[in-house]
Structures are given as C-alpha cells and as structure tokens.
Motif scaffolding. Structure first.
Motif, PDB file in Angstrom:
ATOM      1  N   ILE A  40      26.512  -0.686  11.413  1.00 38.08           N
ATOM      2  CA  ILE A  40      27.254   0.361  10.553  1.00 38.08           C
ATOM      3  C   ILE A  40      27.773  -0.388   9.387  1.00 38.08           C
ATOM      4  CG2 ILE A  40      29.111   2.149  10.707  1.00 38.08           C
ATOM      5  CD1 ILE A  40      29.007   2.095  13.899  1.00 38.08           C
ATOM      6  N   VAL A  41      27.342   0.632   8.413  1.00 38.86           N
ATOM      7  CA  VAL A  41      27.723   0.185   7.130  1.00 38.86           C
ATOM      8  C   VAL A  41      28.781   1.087   6.688  1.00 38.86           C
ATOM      9  CG1 VAL A  41      27.203  -0.538   4.610  1.00 38.86           C
ATOM     10  CG2 VAL A  41      25.445  -1.089   6.523  1.00 38.86           C
ATOM     11  N   VAL A  42      30.199   0.664   6.410  1.00 36.18           N
ATOM     12  CA  VAL A  42      31.227   1.424   6.014  1.00 36.18           C
ATOM     13  C   VAL A  42      31.470   1.362   4.278  1.00 36.18           C
ATOM     14  CG1 VAL A  42      33.641   2.192   6.116  1.00 36.18           C
ATOM     15  CG2 VAL A  42      32.062   1.714   8.232  1.00 36.18           C
ATOM     16  N   ASP A  43      30.906   2.295   3.519  1.00 36.51           N
ATOM     17  CA  ASP A  43      31.254   2.046   2.383  1.00 36.51           C
ATOM     18  C   ASP A  43      32.407   2.597   1.786  1.00 36.51           C
ATOM     19  OD1 ASP A  43      30.933   2.200  -0.616  1.00 36.51           O
ATOM     20  OD2 ASP A  43      29.193   3.551  -0.545  1.00 36.51           O
ATOM     21  N   ASN A  44      33.353   1.741   1.263  1.00 41.16           N
ATOM     22  CA  ASN A  44      34.585   1.939   0.998  1.00 41.16           C
ATOM     23  C   ASN A  44      34.814   2.346  -0.444  1.00 41.16           C
ATOM     24  OD1 ASN A  44      37.725   0.184   1.379  1.00 41.16           O
ATOM     25  ND2 ASN A  44      37.339   2.210   1.783  1.00 41.16           N
ATOM     26  N   ASN A  45      34.151   3.438  -0.915  1.00 41.58           N
ATOM     27  CA  ASN A  45      34.203   4.244  -2.057  1.00 41.58           C
ATOM     28  C   ASN A  45      33.697   3.213  -3.139  1.00 41.58           C
ATOM     29  OD1 ASN A  45      35.159   6.418  -3.600  1.00 41.58           O
ATOM     30  ND2 ASN A  45      37.122   5.524  -3.861  1.00 41.58           N
ATOM     31  N   SER A  46      32.438   2.730  -2.891  1.00 41.18           N
ATOM     32  CA  SER A  46      31.765   1.857  -3.915  1.00 41.18           C
ATOM     33  C   SER A  46      31.374   2.645  -4.945  1.00 41.18           C
ATOM     34  CB  SER A  46      30.493   0.890  -3.085  1.00 41.18           C
ATOM     35  OG  SER A  46      30.806   0.108  -2.217  1.00 41.18           O
ATOM     36  N   THR A  47      31.096   2.115  -6.266  1.00 40.24           N
ATOM     37  CA  THR A  47      30.563   3.028  -7.415  1.00 40.24           C
ATOM     38  C   THR A  47      29.161   2.116  -7.612  1.00 40.24           C
ATOM     39  OG1 THR A  47      31.783   1.258  -8.853  1.00 40.24           O
ATOM     40  CG2 THR A  47      32.735   3.602  -8.333  1.00 40.24           C
ATOM     41  N   ASP A  48      28.713   1.350  -6.942  1.00 41.17           N
ATOM     42  CA  ASP A  48      27.486   0.697  -7.225  1.00 41.17           C
ATOM     43  C   ASP A  48      26.299   1.211  -6.328  1.00 41.17           C
ATOM     44  OD1 ASP A  48      27.748  -0.117  -4.755  1.00 41.17           O
ATOM     45  OD2 ASP A  48      27.768  -2.517  -5.150  1.00 41.17           O
ATOM     46  N   ASP A  49      25.232   0.664  -6.140  1.00 41.50           N
ATOM     47  CA  ASP A  49      24.085   1.407  -5.372  1.00 41.50           C
ATOM     48  C   ASP A  49      24.082   1.091  -3.672  1.00 41.50           C
ATOM     49  OD1 ASP A  49      23.513  -1.407  -5.717  1.00 41.50           O
ATOM     50  OD2 ASP A  49      21.146  -0.899  -6.082  1.00 41.50           O
ATOM     51  N   THR A  50      25.350   0.976  -3.522  1.00 41.39           N
ATOM     52  CA  THR A  50      25.343   0.635  -1.860  1.00 41.39           C
ATOM     53  C   THR A  50      24.630   1.532  -0.827  1.00 41.39           C
ATOM     54  OG1 THR A  50      27.321  -0.598  -2.088  1.00 41.39           O
ATOM     55  CG2 THR A  50      27.096   0.219   0.112  1.00 41.39           C
ATOM     56  N   HIS A  51      24.904   2.678  -1.229  1.00 35.22           N
ATOM     57  CA  HIS A  51      24.344   3.908  -0.615  1.00 35.22           C
ATOM     58  C   HIS A  51      22.732   3.850  -0.499  1.00 35.22           C
ATOM     59  CE1 HIS A  51      22.407   8.059   0.146  1.00 35.22           C
ATOM     60  NE2 HIS A  51      23.274   7.738   1.022  1.00 35.22           N
ATOM     61  N   ASP A  52      22.265   3.461  -1.696  1.00 33.31           N
ATOM     62  CA  ASP A  52      20.685   3.388  -1.704  1.00 33.31           C
ATOM     63  C   ASP A  52      20.149   2.176  -0.988  1.00 33.31           C
ATOM     64  OD1 ASP A  52      20.787   5.804  -3.323  1.00 33.31           O
ATOM     65  OD2 ASP A  52      20.554   4.682  -5.105  1.00 33.31           O
ATOM     66  N   VAL A  53      20.900   1.087  -1.210  1.00 29.84           N
ATOM     67  CA  VAL A  53      20.557  -0.153  -0.496  1.00 29.84           C
ATOM     68  C   VAL A  53      20.419   0.041   1.047  1.00 29.84           C
ATOM     69  CG1 VAL A  53      21.426  -2.435   0.013  1.00 29.84           C
ATOM     70  CG2 VAL A  53      21.184  -1.713  -2.337  1.00 29.84           C
ATOM     71  N   VAL A  54      21.636   0.653   1.575  1.00 28.27           N
ATOM     72  CA  VAL A  54      21.542   0.765   3.033  1.00 28.27           C
ATOM     73  C   VAL A  54      20.393   1.719   3.569  1.00 28.27           C
ATOM     74  CG1 VAL A  54      22.857   1.785   4.909  1.00 28.27           C
ATOM     75  CG2 VAL A  54      24.165   0.454   3.209  1.00 28.27           C
ATOM     76  N   GLN A  55      20.114   2.903   2.722  1.00 31.25           N
ATOM     77  CA  GLN A  55      19.259   3.910   3.005  1.00 31.25           C
ATOM     78  C   GLN A  55      17.891   3.303   2.983  1.00 31.25           C
ATOM     79  OE1 GLN A  55      19.802   6.259   4.520  1.00 31.25           O
ATOM     80  NE2 GLN A  55      21.712   7.015   3.833  1.00 31.25           N
ATOM     81  N   MET A  56      17.339   2.439   2.015  1.00 23.20           N
ATOM     82  CA  MET A  56      16.241   1.603   1.838  1.00 23.20           C
ATOM     83  C   MET A  56      16.286   0.709   3.243  1.00 23.20           C
ATOM     84  SD  MET A  56      14.332   2.931  -0.686  1.00 23.20           S
ATOM     85  CE  MET A  56      13.171   1.398  -1.004  1.00 23.20           C
ATOM     86  N   PHE A  57      17.032   0.078   3.473  1.00 24.38           N
ATOM     87  CA  PHE A  57      17.129  -0.952   4.386  1.00 24.38           C
ATOM     88  C   PHE A  57      17.021  -0.454   5.982  1.00 24.38           C
ATOM     89  CE2 PHE A  57      18.442  -3.936   7.818  1.00 24.38           C
ATOM     90  CZ  PHE A  57      17.821  -5.113   7.208  1.00 24.38           C
ATOM     91  N   SER A  58      17.239   0.723   6.025  1.00 27.78           N
ATOM     92  CA  SER A  58      17.400   1.359   7.290  1.00 27.78           C
ATOM     93  C   SER A  58      15.898   1.872   7.645  1.00 27.78           C
ATOM     94  CB  SER A  58      18.339   2.535   7.497  1.00 27.78           C
ATOM     95  OG  SER A  58      18.187   3.599   6.620  1.00 27.78           O
ATOM     96  N   LEU A  59      15.259   2.203   6.571  1.00 29.05           N
ATOM     97  CA  LEU A  59      13.842   2.604   6.777  1.00 29.05           C
ATOM     98  C   LEU A  59      12.892   1.726   7.269  1.00 29.05           C
ATOM     99  CD1 LEU A  59      13.224   4.810   3.373  1.00 29.05           C
ATOM    100  CD2 LEU A  59      13.926   5.687   5.859  1.00 29.05           C
ATOM    101  N   MET A  60      13.196   0.328   7.085  1.00 26.71           N
ATOM    102  CA  MET A  60      12.409  -0.736   7.233  1.00 26.71           C
ATOM    103  C   MET A  60      12.935  -1.367   8.618  1.00 26.71           C
ATOM    104  SD  MET A  60      11.521  -2.334   3.687  1.00 26.71           S
ATOM    105  CE  MET A  60      13.190  -2.641   3.382  1.00 26.71           C
TER     106      MET A  60
END
Length: 87
Positions: A40-60
């Motif tokens: 579980i990755v908890v994004d603590n209000n990041s302004t970078d590409d954290t969401h996209d990194v997690v989504q891409m990683f989760s697909l693989m």
C-alpha cells in the motif's frame, strides 16, 4: 480457496517518486509468496508523479499494489491511513 493476505507493506511517501520505484522493486523481490502480501503506497499530498509511478508499477507487479491518497500532511496521518486501508 483464495489465499489470505498475511502482510501489508505500507509505504508512506511525499514527493519521492524517483526513490519509490526502487523501493517497490526491492519489496517485490523478497522471498515471500506474492499472493500472500500487499503493498500500500500512501501518497501524503505529493505534487510530483507519485500517483503515475504507482499506477504503472502496479500493472506489472506480481504483488497487489494499491495507491491511497492522504491529503493531510504528516507521517502520522499517512501511517493511520495506510493501516486503515490494509487488508
């Protein structure tokens, strides 16, 4: 019969997407059955590409990887959100 999740690995992060991908890779290389734990990755209000990194990683990923957004800044908020999200 479905396997039961035995471990929830919670990563709390804030604007560390470059380091996050390596952490996720390291966790999935452990000697533990991939169907017995979740990340579980908890994004603590990041302004970078954290969401996209997690989504891409989760697909693989052979492991369940979930993204949770916590808008309240602070590690305690992020940890508690991760715990509440754990299977």
């Amino acid at each position: 019969m479905d396997k039961i999740i035995k471990i929830s690995v919670i990563i709390c992060t804030f604007n560390r997407s470059k380091l996050l991908i390596e952490s996720l890779r390291a966790i999935t290389r452990q000697n533990f059955a991939s169907d017995q734990y979740e990340i579980i990755v908890v994004d603590n209000n990041s302004t970078d590409d954290t969401h996209d990194v997690v989504q891409m990683f989760s697909l693989m990923s052979p492991v369940i990887v979930r993204y949770v957004f916590e808008p309240r800044q602070g590690l305690s908020y992020a940890r508690n959100t991760g715990i509440q999200s754990a299977t």
